[in-house]
Design a protein around this motif. Sequence first.
Motif, PDB file in Angstrom:
ATOM      1  N   ALA A 207       0.847  -1.198   0.000  1.00 27.52           N
ATOM      2  CA  ALA A 207       0.000   0.000   0.000  1.00 27.52           C
ATOM      3  C   ALA A 207       0.878   1.242   0.000  1.00 27.52           C
ATOM      4  O   ALA A 207       2.027   1.204   0.450  1.00 27.52           O
ATOM      5  N   PRO A 208       0.384   2.358  -0.514  1.00 26.53           N
ATOM      6  CA  PRO A 208       1.165   3.600  -0.471  1.00 26.53           C
ATOM      7  C   PRO A 208       1.375   4.064   0.967  1.00 26.53           C
ATOM      8  O   PRO A 208       0.616   3.691   1.863  1.00 26.53           O
ATOM      9  N   GLN A 209       2.395   4.885   1.178  1.00 27.41           N
ATOM     10  CA  GLN A 209       2.743   5.337   2.526  1.00 27.41           C
ATOM     11  C   GLN A 209       2.310   6.770   2.811  1.00 27.41           C
ATOM     12  O   GLN A 209       2.111   7.140   3.964  1.00 27.41           O
ATOM     13  N   LYS A 210       2.140   7.576   1.772  1.00 25.72           N
ATOM     14  CA  LYS A 210       1.847   9.003   1.966  1.00 25.72           C
ATOM     15  C   LYS A 210       0.383   9.335   1.706  1.00 25.72           C
ATOM     16  O   LYS A 210      -0.302   9.883   2.555  1.00 25.72           O
ATOM     17  N   GLY A 233     -13.350 -12.467 -18.976  1.00 33.16           N
ATOM     18  CA  GLY A 233     -13.513 -11.128 -19.537  1.00 33.16           C
ATOM     19  C   GLY A 233     -13.106 -10.030 -18.574  1.00 33.16           C
ATOM     20  O   GLY A 233     -13.471  -8.866 -18.764  1.00 33.16           O
ATOM     21  N   VAL A 234     -12.320 -10.372 -17.530  1.00 32.86           N
ATOM     22  CA  VAL A 234     -11.911  -9.400 -16.516  1.00 32.86           C
ATOM     23  C   VAL A 234     -10.428  -9.570 -16.210  1.00 32.86           C
ATOM     24  O   VAL A 234      -9.929 -10.694 -16.114  1.00 32.86           O
ATOM     25  N   VAL A 235      -9.736  -8.456 -16.063  1.00 29.32           N
ATOM     26  CA  VAL A 235      -8.348  -8.448 -15.593  1.00 29.32           C
ATOM     27  C   VAL A 235      -8.242  -7.415 -14.469  1.00 29.32           C
ATOM     28  O   VAL A 235      -8.720  -6.289 -14.614  1.00 29.32           O
ATOM     29  N   TYR A 236      -7.626  -7.817 -13.364  1.00 33.14           N
ATOM     30  CA  TYR A 236      -7.375  -6.913 -12.245  1.00 33.14           C
ATOM     31  C   TYR A 236      -5.887  -6.600 -12.197  1.00 33.14           C
ATOM     32  O   TYR A 236      -5.044  -7.484 -12.385  1.00 33.14           O
ATOM     33  N   ALA A 237      -5.545  -5.343 -11.938  1.00 36.95           N
ATOM     34  CA  ALA A 237      -4.146  -4.951 -11.840  1.00 36.95           C
ATOM     35  C   ALA A 237      -3.983  -3.960 -10.699  1.00 36.95           C
ATOM     36  O   ALA A 237      -4.872  -3.143 -10.443  1.00 36.95           O
ATOM     37  N   GLN A 238      -2.829  -4.025 -10.036  1.00 38.32           N
ATOM     38  CA  GLN A 238      -2.596  -3.087  -8.952  1.00 38.32           C
ATOM     39  C   GLN A 238      -1.781  -1.896  -9.431  1.00 38.32           C
ATOM     40  O   GLN A 238      -0.765  -2.033 -10.124  1.00 38.32           O
ATOM     41  N   GLN A 239      -2.249  -0.733  -9.019  1.00 33.87           N
ATOM     42  CA  GLN A 239      -1.527   0.497  -9.284  1.00 33.87           C
ATOM     43  C   GLN A 239      -0.240   0.502  -8.444  1.00 33.87           C
ATOM     44  O   GLN A 239      -0.218  -0.009  -7.323  1.00 33.87           O
ATOM     45  N   ASN A 240       0.811   1.062  -8.978  1.00 37.51           N
ATOM     46  CA  ASN A 240       2.081   1.149  -8.275  1.00 37.51           C
ATOM     47  C   ASN A 240       1.923   2.077  -7.064  1.00 37.51           C
ATOM     48  O   ASN A 240       1.635   3.266  -7.236  1.00 37.51           O
ATOM     49  N   PRO A 241       2.119   1.585  -5.836  1.00 37.07           N
ATOM     50  CA  PRO A 241       1.943   2.448  -4.655  1.00 37.07           C
ATOM     51  C   PRO A 241       2.836   3.681  -4.675  1.00 37.07           C
ATOM     52  O   PRO A 241       2.435   4.743  -4.176  1.00 37.07           O
ATOM     53  N   SER A 242       4.016   3.558  -5.246  1.00 40.40           N
ATOM     54  CA  SER A 242       4.931   4.704  -5.248  1.00 40.40           C
ATOM     55  C   SER A 242       4.414   5.848  -6.113  1.00 40.40           C
ATOM     56  O   SER A 242       4.699   7.021  -5.823  1.00 40.40           O
ATOM     57  N   VAL A 243       3.658   5.554  -7.174  1.00 38.38           N
ATOM     58  CA  VAL A 243       3.114   6.649  -7.987  1.00 38.38           C
ATOM     59  C   VAL A 243       1.891   7.274  -7.325  1.00 38.38           C
ATOM     60  O   VAL A 243       1.611   8.456  -7.518  1.00 38.38           O
ATOM     61  N   ILE A 244       1.148   6.496  -6.539  1.00 43.84           N
ATOM     62  CA  ILE A 244       0.065   7.089  -5.745  1.00 43.84           C
ATOM     63  C   ILE A 244       0.655   8.135  -4.808  1.00 43.84           C
ATOM     64  O   ILE A 244       0.113   9.241  -4.658  1.00 43.84           O
ATOM     65  N   ASP A 245       1.794   7.828  -4.205  1.00 47.88           N
ATOM     66  CA  ASP A 245       2.451   8.766  -3.296  1.00 47.88           C
ATOM     67  C   ASP A 245       3.049   9.970  -4.006  1.00 47.88           C
ATOM     68  O   ASP A 245       3.464  10.933  -3.357  1.00 47.88           O
ATOM     69  N   GLN A 246       3.064   9.934  -5.337  1.00 43.00           N
ATOM     70  CA  GLN A 246       3.520  11.088  -6.125  1.00 43.00           C
ATOM     71  C   GLN A 246       2.353  11.883  -6.707  1.00 43.00           C
ATOM     72  O   GLN A 246       2.568  12.772  -7.530  1.00 43.00           O
ATOM     73  N   GLY A 247       1.142  11.541  -6.289  1.00 44.34           N
ATOM     74  CA  GLY A 247      -0.017  12.317  -6.715  1.00 44.34           C
ATOM     75  C   GLY A 247      -0.884  11.648  -7.756  1.00 44.34           C
ATOM     76  O   GLY A 247      -1.791  12.281  -8.310  1.00 44.34           O
ATOM     77  N   VAL A 248      -0.648  10.356  -8.024  1.00 40.28           N
ATOM     78  CA  VAL A 248      -1.476   9.625  -8.993  1.00 40.28           C
ATOM     79  C   VAL A 248      -2.631   8.982  -8.227  1.00 40.28           C
ATOM     80  O   VAL A 248      -2.606   7.813  -7.885  1.00 40.28           O
ATOM     81  N   PHE A 249      -3.662   9.776  -7.970  1.00 37.90           N
ATOM     82  CA  PHE A 249      -4.751   9.347  -7.095  1.00 37.90           C
ATOM     83  C   PHE A 249      -5.727   8.403  -7.779  1.00 37.90           C
ATOM     84  O   PHE A 249      -6.465   7.680  -7.116  1.00 37.90           O
ATOM     85  N   HIS A 250      -5.782   8.407  -9.115  1.00 38.45           N
ATOM     86  CA  HIS A 250      -6.585   7.465  -9.893  1.00 38.45           C
ATOM     87  C   HIS A 250      -5.731   6.909 -11.028  1.00 38.45           C
ATOM     88  O   HIS A 250      -4.773   7.556 -11.477  1.00 38.45           O
ATOM     89  N   ASN A 251      -6.121   5.760 -11.542  1.00 39.56           N
ATOM     90  CA  ASN A 251      -5.393   5.189 -12.669  1.00 39.56           C
ATOM     91  C   ASN A 251      -5.438   6.093 -13.893  1.00 39.56           C
ATOM     92  O   ASN A 251      -4.499   6.112 -14.695  1.00 39.56           O
ATOM     93  N   ASP A 252      -6.520   6.879 -14.051  1.00 41.21           N
ATOM     94  CA  ASP A 252      -6.615   7.711 -15.251  1.00 41.21           C
ATOM     95  C   ASP A 252      -5.684   8.930 -15.200  1.00 41.21           C
ATOM     96  O   ASP A 252      -5.706   9.768 -16.102  1.00 41.21           O
TER      97      ASP A 252
END
Length: 448
Positions: A207-210, A233-252
Amino acid sequence: MKSYEVNFDGLVGPTHNYGGLSYGNVASQSNSQQSSNPKEAALQGLAKMKALMEMGFQQGVLAPQERPDVAALRRLGFSGSDAQVIERAAKDAMPLLVASCSASSMWVANAATVSPSADTADGRVHFTAANLNCKYHRSIEHPTTSRVLGAMFADQKHFAHHAALPAVAQFGDEGAANHTRFCRDYGQAGVEFFVFGRSAFDTRYPAPQKYPARQTLEASQAVARLHGLSEDGVVYAQQNPSVIDQGVFHNDVIAVGNGEVLFYHEDAFLETDKMLAELQAKLGKRGGNFQSICVPRSQVTVEDAVRSYLFNSQLLSRADGSMLLIVPEECRGNERVWQYLQGLTSSGGLIREVKVFDLKQSMQNGGGPACLRLRVALNQTELAAVNPGVIMTAPLYDTLTQWVDKHYRDRLSENDLADPQLLLECRTALDELTQILKLGAVYPFQIN
Protein backbone atom coordinates in the motif's frame (compact mmCIF):
# COMPACT_ATOMS: atom_id res chain seq x y z
CA MET A 1 -25.49 -3.63 -35.73
CA LYS A 2 -23.24 -0.57 -35.38
CA SER A 3 -21.97 0.32 -31.91
CA TYR A 4 -20.46 3.45 -30.45
CA GLU A 5 -18.48 4.69 -27.50
CA VAL A 6 -20.47 7.69 -26.27
CA ASN A 7 -18.72 10.23 -24.07
CA PHE A 8 -21.06 11.81 -21.54
CA ASP A 9 -19.25 14.88 -20.21
CA GLY A 10 -19.99 16.39 -16.84
CA LEU A 11 -21.45 19.89 -16.98
CA VAL A 12 -19.55 22.06 -14.48
CA GLY A 13 -21.86 23.26 -11.70
CA PRO A 14 -22.55 26.85 -10.58
CA THR A 15 -20.53 26.44 -7.36
CA HIS A 16 -17.23 25.47 -9.02
CA ASN A 17 -14.63 26.54 -6.46
CA TYR A 18 -11.09 25.78 -5.35
CA GLY A 19 -11.64 24.32 -1.90
CA GLY A 20 -8.49 22.17 -1.89
CA LEU A 21 -10.57 19.26 -0.63
CA SER A 22 -8.79 16.35 -2.30
CA TYR A 23 -5.77 15.20 -0.34
CA GLY A 24 -3.51 13.30 -2.74
CA ASN A 25 -4.53 15.45 -5.72
CA VAL A 26 -1.60 17.81 -6.26
CA ALA A 27 -3.48 20.36 -8.40
CA SER A 28 -6.44 20.51 -6.02
CA GLN A 29 -4.23 21.19 -3.02
CA SER A 30 -1.84 23.63 -4.71
CA ASN A 31 -4.66 25.92 -5.93
CA SER A 32 -6.66 25.85 -2.71
CA GLN A 33 -8.43 29.09 -1.75
CA GLN A 34 -7.92 30.80 -5.10
CA SER A 35 -10.93 32.47 -6.68
CA SER A 36 -12.58 30.41 -9.41
CA ASN A 37 -14.63 31.29 -12.47
CA PRO A 38 -17.65 28.93 -12.69
CA LYS A 39 -18.91 30.49 -15.93
CA GLU A 40 -15.58 30.05 -17.69
CA ALA A 41 -15.27 26.49 -16.36
CA ALA A 42 -18.68 25.47 -17.72
CA LEU A 43 -18.06 27.11 -21.09
CA GLN A 44 -14.65 25.44 -21.42
CA GLY A 45 -16.26 22.05 -20.82
CA LEU A 46 -19.07 22.75 -23.28
CA ALA A 47 -16.55 23.83 -25.92
CA LYS A 48 -14.84 20.45 -25.68
CA MET A 49 -18.18 18.64 -26.00
CA LYS A 50 -19.09 20.69 -29.07
CA ALA A 51 -15.71 20.11 -30.70
CA LEU A 52 -15.90 16.33 -30.29
CA MET A 53 -19.46 16.30 -31.59
CA GLU A 54 -18.34 18.25 -34.66
CA MET A 55 -15.50 15.75 -35.19
CA GLY A 56 -18.15 13.06 -35.55
CA PHE A 57 -17.99 11.47 -32.11
CA GLN A 58 -21.15 10.61 -30.18
CA GLN A 59 -21.35 13.09 -27.31
CA GLY A 60 -23.69 13.54 -24.37
CA VAL A 61 -23.94 15.66 -21.24
CA LEU A 62 -24.34 14.71 -17.58
CA ALA A 63 -25.96 17.23 -15.23
CA PRO A 64 -24.22 18.65 -12.13
CA GLN A 65 -25.45 18.35 -8.55
CA GLU A 66 -27.36 20.67 -6.24
CA ARG A 67 -24.90 22.66 -4.17
CA PRO A 68 -24.55 23.63 -1.43
CA ASP A 69 -25.92 20.32 -0.17
CA VAL A 70 -28.10 21.65 2.62
CA ALA A 71 -29.51 18.20 3.41
CA ALA A 72 -25.97 16.94 4.09
CA LEU A 73 -25.37 19.86 6.45
CA ARG A 74 -28.63 19.09 8.26
CA ARG A 75 -27.46 15.51 8.77
CA LEU A 76 -24.41 16.97 10.49
CA GLY A 77 -26.51 18.89 13.02
CA PHE A 78 -27.13 22.29 11.44
CA SER A 79 -30.76 23.38 11.69
CA GLY A 80 -33.17 26.14 10.79
CA SER A 81 -34.14 27.48 7.39
CA ASP A 82 -31.86 26.77 4.44
CA ALA A 83 -30.32 30.23 4.84
CA GLN A 84 -29.78 29.65 8.56
CA VAL A 85 -28.15 26.28 7.92
CA ILE A 86 -25.65 27.92 5.56
CA GLU A 87 -25.05 30.84 7.93
CA ARG A 88 -24.41 28.56 10.92
CA ALA A 89 -22.15 26.25 8.96
CA ALA A 90 -20.12 29.23 7.72
CA LYS A 91 -19.79 30.54 11.28
CA ASP A 92 -19.06 27.28 13.11
CA ALA A 93 -17.61 24.87 10.53
CA MET A 94 -16.51 26.58 7.32
CA PRO A 95 -14.66 23.48 6.03
CA LEU A 96 -17.95 21.56 6.09
CA LEU A 97 -19.70 24.31 4.14
CA VAL A 98 -16.90 24.29 1.57
CA ALA A 99 -17.25 20.51 1.26
CA SER A 100 -21.01 20.81 0.81
CA CYS A 101 -20.44 23.29 -2.04
CA SER A 102 -17.99 21.14 -4.00
CA ALA A 103 -18.67 20.96 -7.74
CA SER A 104 -16.52 17.83 -8.09
CA SER A 105 -19.41 15.91 -9.66
CA MET A 106 -18.23 17.56 -12.90
CA TRP A 107 -15.61 14.78 -13.03
CA VAL A 108 -18.04 12.12 -14.12
CA ALA A 109 -15.30 9.55 -14.71
CA ASN A 110 -15.98 9.02 -11.00
CA ALA A 111 -19.76 8.87 -11.36
CA ALA A 112 -20.05 5.15 -12.00
CA THR A 113 -18.56 2.03 -13.55
CA VAL A 114 -20.26 0.99 -16.79
CA SER A 115 -20.26 -2.43 -18.45
CA PRO A 116 -21.66 -2.73 -22.00
CA SER A 117 -24.30 -5.28 -22.90
CA ALA A 118 -21.81 -7.37 -24.90
CA ASP A 119 -19.96 -8.18 -21.65
CA THR A 120 -22.80 -8.78 -19.18
CA ALA A 121 -24.66 -12.00 -18.37
CA ASP A 122 -28.12 -10.55 -18.99
CA GLY A 123 -27.24 -8.58 -22.15
CA ARG A 124 -28.00 -5.18 -20.63
CA VAL A 125 -25.76 -2.15 -20.03
CA HIS A 126 -24.94 -2.09 -16.30
CA PHE A 127 -24.21 0.98 -14.16
CA THR A 128 -22.93 0.99 -10.57
CA ALA A 129 -22.72 4.44 -8.99
CA ALA A 130 -19.39 4.99 -7.24
CA ASN A 131 -19.54 5.48 -3.47
CA LEU A 132 -16.44 7.74 -3.49
CA ASN A 133 -16.24 7.29 0.24
CA CYS A 134 -12.55 8.18 0.49
CA LYS A 135 -13.50 11.89 0.48
CA TYR A 136 -16.50 13.29 2.33
CA HIS A 137 -17.26 15.95 -0.30
CA ARG A 138 -17.56 13.26 -2.96
CA SER A 139 -19.27 10.61 -0.83
CA ILE A 140 -22.45 12.71 -0.84
CA GLU A 141 -22.76 12.57 -4.64
CA HIS A 142 -23.99 9.05 -5.41
CA PRO A 143 -27.72 9.38 -4.51
CA THR A 144 -28.19 12.20 -7.02
CA THR A 145 -25.82 10.54 -9.48
CA SER A 146 -28.02 7.43 -9.41
CA ARG A 147 -31.17 9.45 -10.06
CA VAL A 148 -29.57 11.38 -12.94
CA LEU A 149 -28.23 8.20 -14.56
CA GLY A 150 -31.61 6.57 -14.06
CA ALA A 151 -33.28 9.46 -15.89
CA MET A 152 -30.76 9.28 -18.73
CA PHE A 153 -30.82 5.49 -19.14
CA ALA A 154 -34.36 4.68 -18.06
CA ASP A 155 -35.38 1.74 -20.26
CA GLN A 156 -35.07 -1.36 -18.05
CA LYS A 157 -35.06 -3.56 -21.13
CA HIS A 158 -31.63 -2.19 -22.02
CA PHE A 159 -30.19 -0.69 -18.82
CA ALA A 160 -29.59 -1.99 -15.28
CA HIS A 161 -28.68 0.25 -12.35
CA HIS A 162 -27.00 -0.78 -9.11
CA ALA A 163 -26.76 1.19 -5.90
CA ALA A 164 -23.34 2.29 -4.69
CA LEU A 165 -21.33 -0.26 -2.74
CA PRO A 166 -21.34 -0.10 1.09
CA ALA A 167 -19.85 3.20 2.20
CA VAL A 168 -16.93 1.74 4.14
CA ALA A 169 -13.19 1.89 3.49
CA GLN A 170 -13.00 -1.79 2.51
CA PHE A 171 -15.21 -1.12 -0.53
CA GLY A 172 -13.85 2.23 -1.63
CA ASP A 173 -15.00 2.66 -5.23
CA GLU A 174 -13.97 5.53 -7.51
CA GLY A 175 -15.86 4.46 -10.61
CA ALA A 176 -14.60 4.53 -14.19
CA ALA A 177 -11.46 6.49 -13.27
CA ASN A 178 -10.00 3.08 -12.39
CA HIS A 179 -11.76 1.07 -15.10
CA THR A 180 -11.03 0.62 -18.81
CA ARG A 181 -12.53 -1.68 -21.40
CA PHE A 182 -10.63 -3.24 -24.28
CA CYS A 183 -12.40 -4.67 -27.34
CA ARG A 184 -12.04 -5.22 -31.04
CA ASP A 185 -15.35 -3.49 -31.62
CA TYR A 186 -17.60 -1.68 -29.12
CA GLY A 187 -20.43 -4.06 -29.86
CA GLN A 188 -18.39 -7.23 -29.33
CA ALA A 189 -17.47 -8.91 -26.04
CA GLY A 190 -14.41 -7.26 -24.52
CA VAL A 191 -12.10 -7.42 -21.53
CA GLU A 192 -12.78 -5.11 -18.61
CA PHE A 193 -9.68 -3.84 -16.85
CA PHE A 194 -10.02 -2.92 -13.16
CA VAL A 195 -7.14 -1.12 -11.45
CA PHE A 196 -6.99 -1.00 -7.66
CA GLY A 197 -4.71 0.76 -5.23
CA ARG A 198 -4.87 -1.66 -2.32
CA SER A 199 -6.59 -4.73 -0.96
CA ALA A 200 -8.74 -4.32 2.13
CA PHE A 201 -8.35 -7.90 3.33
CA ASP A 202 -5.22 -9.38 1.71
CA THR A 203 -2.00 -8.08 3.27
CA ARG A 204 0.14 -9.50 0.45
CA TYR A 205 -0.61 -6.38 -1.60
CA PRO A 206 1.60 -3.36 -0.77
CA ALA A 207 0.00 0.00 0.00
CA PRO A 208 1.17 3.60 -0.47
CA GLN A 209 2.74 5.34 2.53
CA LYS A 210 1.85 9.00 1.97
CA TYR A 211 -1.45 9.32 0.12
CA PRO A 212 -4.51 7.07 0.37
CA ALA A 213 -5.22 4.34 -2.17
CA ARG A 214 -8.83 5.11 -3.00
CA GLN A 215 -9.88 2.01 -4.97
CA THR A 216 -9.85 -1.41 -3.34
CA LEU A 217 -9.55 -4.76 -5.05
CA GLU A 218 -12.67 -5.90 -3.21
CA ALA A 219 -14.73 -3.02 -4.62
CA SER A 220 -13.61 -3.83 -8.17
CA GLN A 221 -14.48 -7.50 -7.70
CA ALA A 222 -17.91 -6.60 -6.30
CA VAL A 223 -18.72 -4.40 -9.31
CA ALA A 224 -17.67 -7.19 -11.69
CA ARG A 225 -20.03 -9.58 -9.88
CA LEU A 226 -22.91 -7.10 -9.91
CA HIS A 227 -22.48 -6.59 -13.65
CA GLY A 228 -22.42 -10.31 -14.39
CA LEU A 229 -18.96 -10.29 -15.96
CA SER A 230 -17.29 -13.59 -16.78
CA GLU A 231 -13.89 -14.47 -15.36
CA ASP A 232 -12.32 -14.67 -18.81
CA GLY A 233 -13.51 -11.13 -19.54
CA VAL A 234 -11.91 -9.40 -16.52
CA VAL A 235 -8.35 -8.45 -15.59
CA TYR A 236 -7.37 -6.91 -12.25
CA ALA A 237 -4.15 -4.95 -11.84
CA GLN A 238 -2.60 -3.09 -8.95
CA GLN A 239 -1.53 0.50 -9.28
CA ASN A 240 2.08 1.15 -8.28
CA PRO A 241 1.94 2.45 -4.66
CA SER A 242 4.93 4.70 -5.25
CA VAL A 243 3.11 6.65 -7.99
CA ILE A 244 0.06 7.09 -5.75
CA ASP A 245 2.45 8.77 -3.30
CA GLN A 246 3.52 11.09 -6.13
CA GLY A 247 -0.02 12.32 -6.72
CA VAL A 248 -1.48 9.62 -8.99
CA PHE A 249 -4.75 9.35 -7.09
CA HIS A 250 -6.58 7.46 -9.89
CA ASN A 251 -5.39 5.19 -12.67
CA ASP A 252 -6.61 7.71 -15.25
CA VAL A 253 -3.80 10.04 -14.14
CA ILE A 254 -1.16 7.51 -15.29
CA ALA A 255 -2.85 5.41 -18.03
CA VAL A 256 -5.65 5.53 -20.58
CA GLY A 257 -7.03 2.83 -22.86
CA ASN A 258 -9.51 2.44 -25.67
CA GLY A 259 -10.31 -0.22 -28.24
CA GLU A 260 -7.33 -2.54 -28.36
CA VAL A 261 -4.79 -0.02 -27.07
CA LEU A 262 -3.39 0.81 -23.61
CA PHE A 263 -1.32 4.02 -23.32
CA TYR A 264 0.51 4.01 -19.99
CA HIS A 265 3.54 5.21 -18.05
CA GLU A 266 6.37 2.81 -17.35
CA ASP A 267 5.82 3.15 -13.58
CA ALA A 268 2.01 2.92 -13.61
CA PHE A 269 1.50 -0.67 -12.42
CA LEU A 270 2.94 -3.49 -10.38
CA GLU A 271 3.75 -6.73 -12.26
CA THR A 272 3.30 -4.96 -15.57
CA ASP A 273 4.54 -7.78 -17.79
CA LYS A 274 2.17 -10.28 -16.19
CA MET A 275 -0.75 -7.85 -16.56
CA LEU A 276 0.01 -7.14 -20.24
CA ALA A 277 0.27 -10.85 -21.00
CA GLU A 278 -3.11 -11.52 -19.36
CA LEU A 279 -4.76 -8.69 -21.29
CA GLN A 280 -3.28 -9.95 -24.55
CA ALA A 281 -4.38 -13.53 -23.92
CA LYS A 282 -7.92 -12.70 -22.83
CA LEU A 283 -8.56 -10.13 -25.55
CA GLY A 284 -7.07 -12.53 -28.10
CA LYS A 285 -9.66 -15.15 -27.15
CA ARG A 286 -12.33 -12.55 -27.95
CA GLY A 287 -10.95 -11.78 -31.37
CA GLY A 288 -8.92 -8.73 -30.42
CA ASN A 289 -5.28 -7.81 -30.86
CA PHE A 290 -4.16 -6.08 -27.66
CA GLN A 291 -1.46 -3.44 -28.12
CA SER A 292 0.30 -1.20 -25.63
CA ILE A 293 2.25 2.04 -25.74
CA CYS A 294 4.63 2.48 -22.81
CA VAL A 295 5.88 5.99 -22.05
CA PRO A 296 9.39 5.57 -20.54
CA ARG A 297 10.31 7.44 -17.37
CA SER A 298 13.49 8.58 -19.13
CA GLN A 299 11.36 10.74 -21.43
CA VAL A 300 8.44 11.68 -19.17
CA THR A 301 8.73 11.52 -15.39
CA VAL A 302 5.81 10.74 -13.11
CA GLU A 303 5.98 14.36 -11.95
CA ASP A 304 5.68 15.51 -15.57
CA ALA A 305 2.67 13.21 -16.04
CA VAL A 306 0.93 14.51 -12.92
CA ARG A 307 1.54 18.20 -13.65
CA SER A 308 0.62 17.99 -17.34
CA TYR A 309 -2.11 15.34 -17.06
CA LEU A 310 -0.70 13.64 -20.14
CA PHE A 311 -2.56 10.43 -19.34
CA ASN A 312 -5.75 12.11 -18.15
CA SER A 313 -6.53 12.39 -21.82
CA GLN A 314 -9.16 10.98 -24.13
CA LEU A 315 -7.97 8.27 -26.48
CA LEU A 316 -10.50 8.16 -29.31
CA SER A 317 -10.90 5.82 -32.28
CA ARG A 318 -11.71 7.46 -35.60
CA ALA A 319 -13.60 5.96 -38.49
CA ASP A 320 -10.40 5.33 -40.47
CA GLY A 321 -8.95 3.23 -37.65
CA SER A 322 -6.45 5.84 -36.45
CA MET A 323 -6.43 7.14 -32.89
CA LEU A 324 -6.71 10.69 -31.61
CA LEU A 325 -5.47 11.91 -28.22
CA ILE A 326 -7.29 14.80 -26.54
CA VAL A 327 -4.98 16.53 -24.04
CA PRO A 328 -5.14 19.66 -21.86
CA GLU A 329 -3.19 22.82 -22.69
CA GLU A 330 -0.83 21.99 -19.83
CA CYS A 331 0.73 19.24 -21.98
CA ARG A 332 1.89 21.84 -24.49
CA GLY A 333 3.31 23.87 -21.62
CA ASN A 334 5.54 21.01 -20.45
CA GLU A 335 8.60 20.79 -22.71
CA ARG A 336 9.34 17.10 -22.10
CA VAL A 337 5.71 16.03 -22.48
CA TRP A 338 5.19 18.06 -25.64
CA GLN A 339 8.42 16.75 -27.16
CA TYR A 340 7.28 13.20 -26.43
CA LEU A 341 3.88 13.81 -28.03
CA GLN A 342 5.45 15.31 -31.16
CA GLY A 343 7.59 12.21 -31.53
CA LEU A 344 4.64 9.92 -30.86
CA THR A 345 2.44 11.36 -33.60
CA SER A 346 5.24 11.66 -36.17
CA SER A 347 6.32 8.03 -35.80
CA GLY A 348 3.42 6.62 -37.83
CA GLY A 349 2.23 4.54 -34.87
CA LEU A 350 -1.18 3.95 -33.37
CA ILE A 351 -1.80 7.52 -32.17
CA ARG A 352 -1.72 9.79 -35.22
CA GLU A 353 -2.91 13.14 -33.87
CA VAL A 354 -3.03 15.18 -30.67
CA LYS A 355 -5.60 17.92 -30.09
CA VAL A 356 -5.19 20.42 -27.26
CA PHE A 357 -8.02 21.94 -25.23
CA ASP A 358 -8.05 24.77 -22.71
CA LEU A 359 -9.57 23.30 -19.55
CA LYS A 360 -7.69 25.47 -17.09
CA GLN A 361 -10.57 25.91 -14.65
CA SER A 362 -10.99 22.15 -14.29
CA MET A 363 -7.25 21.48 -14.37
CA GLN A 364 -6.55 23.88 -11.51
CA ASN A 365 -8.91 21.83 -9.40
CA GLY A 366 -7.32 18.53 -10.43
CA GLY A 367 -9.34 17.18 -13.37
CA GLY A 368 -8.47 16.93 -17.06
CA PRO A 369 -10.24 15.70 -20.22
CA ALA A 370 -10.60 12.10 -19.01
CA CYS A 371 -11.98 13.17 -15.62
CA LEU A 372 -14.73 15.12 -17.35
CA ARG A 373 -16.27 12.21 -19.24
CA LEU A 374 -18.06 8.93 -18.56
CA ARG A 375 -17.73 6.45 -21.42
CA VAL A 376 -20.75 4.30 -22.31
CA ALA A 377 -20.53 1.76 -25.15
CA LEU A 378 -23.92 1.43 -26.82
CA ASN A 379 -25.30 -0.31 -29.87
CA GLN A 380 -27.76 1.48 -32.14
CA THR A 381 -30.82 0.15 -30.34
CA GLU A 382 -29.46 1.14 -26.93
CA LEU A 383 -28.43 4.58 -28.15
CA ALA A 384 -31.96 5.11 -29.42
CA ALA A 385 -33.25 4.21 -25.94
CA VAL A 386 -31.15 6.89 -24.20
CA ASN A 387 -33.02 10.01 -23.10
CA PRO A 388 -32.58 12.17 -26.24
CA GLY A 389 -32.45 15.33 -24.14
CA VAL A 390 -28.90 14.55 -22.98
CA ILE A 391 -27.37 13.88 -26.42
CA MET A 392 -25.30 16.85 -27.57
CA THR A 393 -26.47 18.66 -30.69
CA ALA A 394 -25.72 22.12 -32.06
CA PRO A 395 -29.04 23.52 -30.75
CA LEU A 396 -28.45 21.96 -27.31
CA TYR A 397 -24.97 23.47 -27.18
CA ASP A 398 -26.40 26.90 -27.95
CA THR A 399 -29.11 26.47 -25.33
CA LEU A 400 -26.63 25.36 -22.65
CA THR A 401 -24.20 28.21 -23.33
CA GLN A 402 -27.08 30.67 -23.00
CA TRP A 403 -28.14 28.90 -19.79
CA VAL A 404 -24.62 29.23 -18.35
CA ASP A 405 -24.39 32.90 -19.33
CA LYS A 406 -27.72 33.53 -17.62
CA HIS A 407 -27.13 31.69 -14.34
CA TYR A 408 -23.40 31.41 -13.55
CA ARG A 409 -21.14 33.81 -11.71
CA ASP A 410 -17.78 34.71 -13.24
CA ARG A 411 -15.99 34.82 -9.90
CA LEU A 412 -16.40 32.73 -6.77
CA SER A 413 -14.32 32.84 -3.58
CA GLU A 414 -14.67 30.89 -0.36
CA ASN A 415 -16.52 33.79 1.29
CA ASP A 416 -19.12 33.72 -1.49
CA LEU A 417 -20.08 30.17 -0.49
CA ALA A 418 -21.66 31.59 2.67
CA ASP A 419 -24.10 33.68 0.61
CA PRO A 420 -27.58 32.06 0.82
CA GLN A 421 -28.35 33.67 -2.55
CA LEU A 422 -25.90 31.23 -4.15
CA LEU A 423 -28.15 28.31 -3.18
CA LEU A 424 -31.16 30.04 -4.75
CA GLU A 425 -29.18 30.74 -7.92
CA CYS A 426 -28.08 27.11 -8.12
CA ARG A 427 -31.59 25.74 -7.61
CA THR A 428 -33.08 28.11 -10.17
CA ALA A 429 -30.44 27.10 -12.71
CA LEU A 430 -30.83 23.36 -12.09
CA ASP A 431 -34.62 23.49 -12.21
CA GLU A 432 -34.33 25.03 -15.67
CA LEU A 433 -31.63 22.54 -16.66
CA THR A 434 -33.79 19.51 -15.87
CA GLN A 435 -36.34 20.89 -18.31
CA ILE A 436 -33.69 21.49 -20.98
CA LEU A 437 -32.29 17.95 -20.61
CA LYS A 438 -35.73 16.38 -20.01
CA LEU A 439 -34.60 14.71 -16.79
CA GLY A 440 -37.68 15.20 -14.64
CA ALA A 441 -37.30 15.64 -10.88
CA VAL A 442 -33.82 14.41 -9.92
CA TYR A 443 -32.68 16.94 -7.30
CA PRO A 444 -33.61 16.90 -3.61
CA PHE A 445 -35.22 20.35 -3.77
CA GLN A 446 -37.47 19.08 -6.59
CA ILE A 447 -38.44 15.91 -4.77
CA ASN A 448 -38.86 16.98 -1.12
